[in-house]
Scaffold this motif. Sequence first.
Motif, PDB file in Angstrom:
ATOM      1  N   ILE A 143       0.867  -1.182   0.000  1.00 23.64           N
ATOM      2  CA  ILE A 143       0.000   0.000   0.000  1.00 23.64           C
ATOM      3  C   ILE A 143       0.903   1.231   0.000  1.00 23.64           C
ATOM      4  CG2 ILE A 143      -1.715   1.309   1.282  1.00 23.64           C
ATOM      5  CD1 ILE A 143      -2.921  -1.193   0.305  1.00 23.64           C
ATOM      6  N   TYR A 166      -8.555  -6.424  -1.922  1.00 24.54           N
ATOM      7  CA  TYR A 166      -8.354  -5.145  -2.588  1.00 24.54           C
ATOM      8  C   TYR A 166      -9.487  -4.905  -3.587  1.00 24.54           C
ATOM      9  CZ  TYR A 166      -4.009  -5.310  -0.113  1.00 24.54           C
ATOM     10  OH  TYR A 166      -3.089  -5.389   0.903  1.00 24.54           O
ATOM     11  N   VAL A 183      -3.102   0.939  -3.775  1.00 23.90           N
ATOM     12  CA  VAL A 183      -2.456  -0.362  -3.738  1.00 23.90           C
ATOM     13  C   VAL A 183      -1.691  -0.575  -5.045  1.00 23.90           C
ATOM     14  CG1 VAL A 183      -4.493  -1.597  -4.614  1.00 23.90           C
ATOM     15  CG2 VAL A 183      -2.758  -2.824  -3.294  1.00 23.90           C
ATOM     16  N   GLU A 208      -7.430   2.813  -2.354  1.00 23.01           N
ATOM     17  CA  GLU A 208      -8.016   1.987  -1.303  1.00 23.01           C
ATOM     18  C   GLU A 208      -8.460   2.814  -0.109  1.00 23.01           C
ATOM     19  OE1 GLU A 208      -8.742  -1.381  -1.126  1.00 23.01           O
ATOM     20  OE2 GLU A 208      -8.328  -1.428  -3.270  1.00 23.01           O
TER      21      GLU A 208
END
Length: 259
Positions: A143, A166, A183, A208
């Motif tokens: 991330i 994800y 991500v 994300e």
Amino acid sequence: MKAIVRLLAALLCIVTPAAAWADSQFKLLVIATPSKYHYEYIPVARDSLQQLARLHAFDMTFTSDPAVFDGDLRPYAAVMFLNTPAEQLSDTQRRHFEAYMRAGGNAIVVHRAAIIPANAWPWYEKMVGRSFINHPMIQTAVIDVVDKGFPAAFGLPDHWIWSDEYYVTNDPFGVKISPVLNVDEASYDPTRIWPGQVGKPMGRNHPEAWYHAYEKGRVFVTLLGHTADMYRDDRYLQHLLGGIYWAATGRGQTGARPR
């Protein structure tokens, strides 16, 4: 006796200022209703969020009952949808929440709460800012922090090793969001998905976590947070705390004025 009275008065002078520091800064409503794949997290998340509330001097109402939306939402600085299927709210409860946001209320949306069937509640889809498509199996990935100035990133390294679902999303309503976390799809396999489904990579821009303004309020969204143990992870809890703090107060962004 007089000596005892003087001693008690002196103690009150010491204790009273400290008690004043414990006054609540704001009230947070957390709605956490179980669903097929999300239920074990509830007691863990409740305990961890209660600890955060005590440590950071805010009040929290934690409930699994959507009936809370039948009541007065105005006392709450923010409402957190925690892995909660928003379509469970009745039409009346939805209207109450919409009115809350239009009056300057604020929202935090966590993981499963970002998923709602298409056309079930378009207003809510726009509030989230992205619409769910699918997700690959849980995998470890990198991330990347893309907004170091946002509070939900302050407790995280620039590159964070994390394991989660994800989510793949799209933007059918053309909502402008400000990404906080992205991500790296090169760090996992976006096509590793269940038989009968098709993995759909998003490419370099795969947010994300993000924030944006909606109606007259603030909205923070994180798609992370699938398993119960995640709600025991200090970094993940710092991520949530930063989103709560910003949504409830409008403060904390580096170089930004409160909104």
